[in-house]
Design an enzyme around this catalytic site. Structure first.
Site, PDB file in Angstrom:
ATOM      1  N   SER A  47       0.800  -1.230   0.000  1.00 25.63           N
ATOM      2  CA  SER A  47       0.000   0.000   0.000  1.00 25.63           C
ATOM      3  C   SER A  47       0.828   1.274   0.000  1.00 25.63           C
ATOM      4  O   SER A  47       0.260   2.372  -0.031  1.00 25.63           O
ATOM      5  CB  SER A  47      -0.945   0.006   1.210  1.00 25.63           C
ATOM      6  N   HIS A  51       2.852   4.120   8.184  1.00 28.83           N
ATOM      7  CA  HIS A  51       1.786   4.195   9.184  1.00 28.83           C
ATOM      8  C   HIS A  51       2.208   5.017  10.396  1.00 28.83           C
ATOM      9  O   HIS A  51       3.388   5.041  10.774  1.00 28.83           O
ATOM     10  CB  HIS A  51       1.401   2.790   9.640  1.00 28.83           C
ATOM     11  N   LYS A 252      -6.396  -3.792   8.302  1.00 27.97           N
ATOM     12  CA  LYS A 252      -6.760  -2.382   8.467  1.00 27.97           C
ATOM     13  C   LYS A 252      -7.907  -1.988   7.553  1.00 27.97           C
ATOM     14  O   LYS A 252      -8.420  -0.881   7.647  1.00 27.97           O
ATOM     15  CB  LYS A 252      -5.541  -1.493   8.192  1.00 27.97           C
ATOM     16  N   ARG A 313       1.439 -10.586   1.857  1.00 27.61           N
ATOM     17  CA  ARG A 313       1.997 -10.184   3.145  1.00 27.61           C
ATOM     18  C   ARG A 313       2.493 -11.421   3.892  1.00 27.61           C
ATOM     19  O   ARG A 313       1.828 -12.465   3.888  1.00 27.61           O
ATOM     20  CB  ARG A 313       0.933  -9.450   3.972  1.00 27.61           C
ATOM     21  N   GLU A 349       5.143  -8.445   8.354  1.00 27.30           N
ATOM     22  CA  GLU A 349       4.097  -7.948   7.470  1.00 27.30           C
ATOM     23  C   GLU A 349       3.856  -6.478   7.811  1.00 27.30           C
ATOM     24  O   GLU A 349       4.684  -5.846   8.454  1.00 27.30           O
ATOM     25  CB  GLU A 349       2.828  -8.783   7.658  1.00 27.30           C
ATOM     26  N   SER A 350       2.742  -5.912   7.399  1.00 26.80           N
ATOM     27  CA  SER A 350       2.425  -4.536   7.769  1.00 26.80           C
ATOM     28  C   SER A 350       2.395  -4.395   9.284  1.00 26.80           C
ATOM     29  O   SER A 350       1.839  -5.273   9.967  1.00 26.80           O
ATOM     30  CB  SER A 350       1.063  -4.149   7.184  1.00 26.80           C
ATOM     31  N   CYS A 450      -1.352   3.864 -20.732  1.00 27.83           N
ATOM     32  CA  CYS A 450      -1.113   2.838 -21.756  1.00 27.83           C
ATOM     33  C   CYS A 450      -0.433   1.598 -21.182  1.00 27.83           C
ATOM     34  O   CYS A 450      -0.318   0.577 -21.867  1.00 27.83           O
ATOM     35  CB  CYS A 450      -0.299   3.407 -22.916  1.00 27.83           C
TER      36      CYS A 450
END
Length: 495
Positions: A47, A51, A252, A313, A349-350, A450
């Site tokens: 993403s 954070h 989240k 993740r 992971e996140s 494109c």
């Protein structure tokens, strides 16, 4: 066998940032990456957020690393000359019943040490983000949240490490450890065996495989969690920050976010899968994302979608080691007691991208506590020179540049205004870009409306010329992804 002080296994954002941090010391360091380029797995499909740190459970390593790293990003991005904007983020309550969840997040954020958090009214949010759902009731505002370019962050950190003496080996897949008297003394790869005093596991989705080879945490397993995304054209959605829904127990939630390149990003969902290589998108997943995004921004229009993608993740099942904290999805960052010379990271992971600068410093602190002596280099260079971006120059600067080097006068990617000069510079950079996707990650070529339809044949031509290869040997992302099969005609014979 080549000998190193430290071998880092895995060249994603975590491995690259650890390599850069360790490169300031008088150590011989090897960074191993099994793919054809740095940052091709989780670090290239996420993403792109930094954070604030209010979401992670209090007392966990996730919370500690995220909150410690957030203020580091300004210097990290400045030294590496990469895009980073502290635009802030909102957790949006669309229904009154969700407002109590905002209070919980506010309290958690305060306990984690996140500055500046507050609950704002619907009118305040609508004034800042006019496209937000008019039924919004309130939002949690986190001014320290930000957006970045994760490709640039990973590549720049690795390049800066190379500038300071780190050796990077691509296409170098980890196979096993050499262990003597419970101490790791080497790493076996498909390119041979390398001796070391320390090995650092930053293998992301494969960190469980690496730690098991070291005899560590046999019960730990990575559970890949696939997240799918839409990319929206620049003119399609004007968002100024990051909009989260109220989170659930799994993730989240599906966000709508600005990016540092001017597009908008929608996603991800969260689906646990078995295959660590499955980054396909599904119609069901994309439908789920679209419905979730419309809850936040009802006016989004599918005609502005220019791309979809999915990332994995590296979720794990590690319990938080802080006494009294019942949490079973924490980061692992440790030096195991039963295996000497091994720094073990897993389940990153996140918010792993957000936490990377602090994780790297934490690794150094662990090694110091284990007795490693660090001597700072007198010639350490923390600055990775900025890349020249033709599209960001004024007309006068562009004209002067073209006069110096005519390759900057040939536009290869019209959507993103990427020139031949920029592509050639990346092919001959400290970590050379040797395929189409490697150039794409470095220059943003092929990411416009494109999606590379115009530039691909031209890039193949440039790569062939600069690398001294046949056009049939040029690939999208490595062996097995060649663009061309054979010539359709022989010009010499026809003439």
């Amino acid at each position: 066998m080549e000998q190193f002080d430290i071998i880092i296994i895995g060249g994603g954002i975590i491995g690259a940032t650890i390599a850069r941090t360790l490169s300031k010391y008088q150590l011989r360091i090897l960074l191993l990456e099994k793919e054809t380029d740095i940052g091709m797995s989780t670090s290239s499909a996420n993403s792109a957020l930094v954070h604030a740190g209010y979401d992670a459970a209090v007392g966990t390593l996730k919370a500690k690393m995220n909150v410690a790293a957030s203020p580091m990003w300004d210097t990290f991005a400045s030294e590496l000359n990469i895009p980073f904007t502290r635009c802030g983020d909102y957790v949006v309550a669309v229904h009154k019943k969700e407002v109590t969840r905002l209070d919980d997040l506010l309290e958690r954020g305060k306990k984690n040490g996140v500055p500046g958090l507050r609950i704002i009214t619907s009118n305040e949010l609508i004034a800042k983000e006019p496209l937000i759902n008019p039924d919004v009731t309130a939002a949690l505002w986190a001014p320290t949240g930000g957006i970045c370019d994760p490709f640039a962050a990973t590549i720049a950190a690795a390049e800066n490490a190379v500038m300071n003496g780190v050796v990077v080996k691509l296409n170098a897949a980890f196979q096993d450890f050499l262990i003597k008297n419970n101490r790791i003394v080497g790493v076996r790869t498909n390119q041979g065996v390398f001796q070391c005093r320390w090995a650092i596991n930053s293998a992301g989705l494969y960190s469980d495989v690496v730690m098991h080879k070291a005899g560590v945490r046999p019960e730990f397993n990575i559970e890949p969690r696939r997240g799918e995304y839409f990319i929206i054209d620049r003119e399609g959605l004007e968002i100024n920050s990051v909009l989260f829904p109220v989170p659930n127990d799994i993730s989240k939630g599906i966000l709508v976010a600005a990016t540092v390149h001017g597009n908008a990003l929608i996603g991800p969902n969260a689906e646990i899968i078995d295959d660590k290589t499955d980054t396909s998108v599904t119609s069901e997943g994309l439908d789920e994302i679209w419905k979730g995004a419309k809850k936040l921004v009802p006016s989004i229009n599918p005609k502005h979608i220019i791309a979809t993608y999915a990332g994995l993740r590296a979720g794990g099942n590690a319990a938080c080691e802080t006494p009294g904290i019942d949490y079973h999805n924490d980061f692992i960052i440790e030096i195991p007691a039963n295996t000497f010379g091994f720094v073990n990271l897993g389940g990153i992971e996140s918010p792993g991208l957000s936490s990377a600068p602090a994780i790297a410093e934490y690794v150094v602190a662990l090694m110091k506590d284990a007795g490693e002596k660090f001597v700072t280099k007198s010639d350490y260079q923390p600055i990775r020179p900025a890349r020249l971006r033709f599209r960001d120059l004024g007309r006068g600067e562009q004209k002067e540049l073209i006069q110096r080097d005519s390759r900057y006068g040939r536009i290869i990617c019209r959507c993103e205004m990427v020139t031949e000069g920029e592509i050639v510079a990346e092919i001959h950079s400290p970590i050379p870009a040797k395929n189409y996707d490697a150039i794409k990650r470095r220059t943003w070529l092929g990411t416009g409306r494109c999606q590379g339809g115009f530039d691909m044949p031209l890039v193949v031509e440039i790569l062939s010329r600069e690398l001294g290869l046949s056009p049939t040997e040029i690939t999208k992302k490595g062996r097995g992804s060649e663009f061309l099969y054979r010539k359709t005609k022989n010009i010499e014979e026809l003439s």
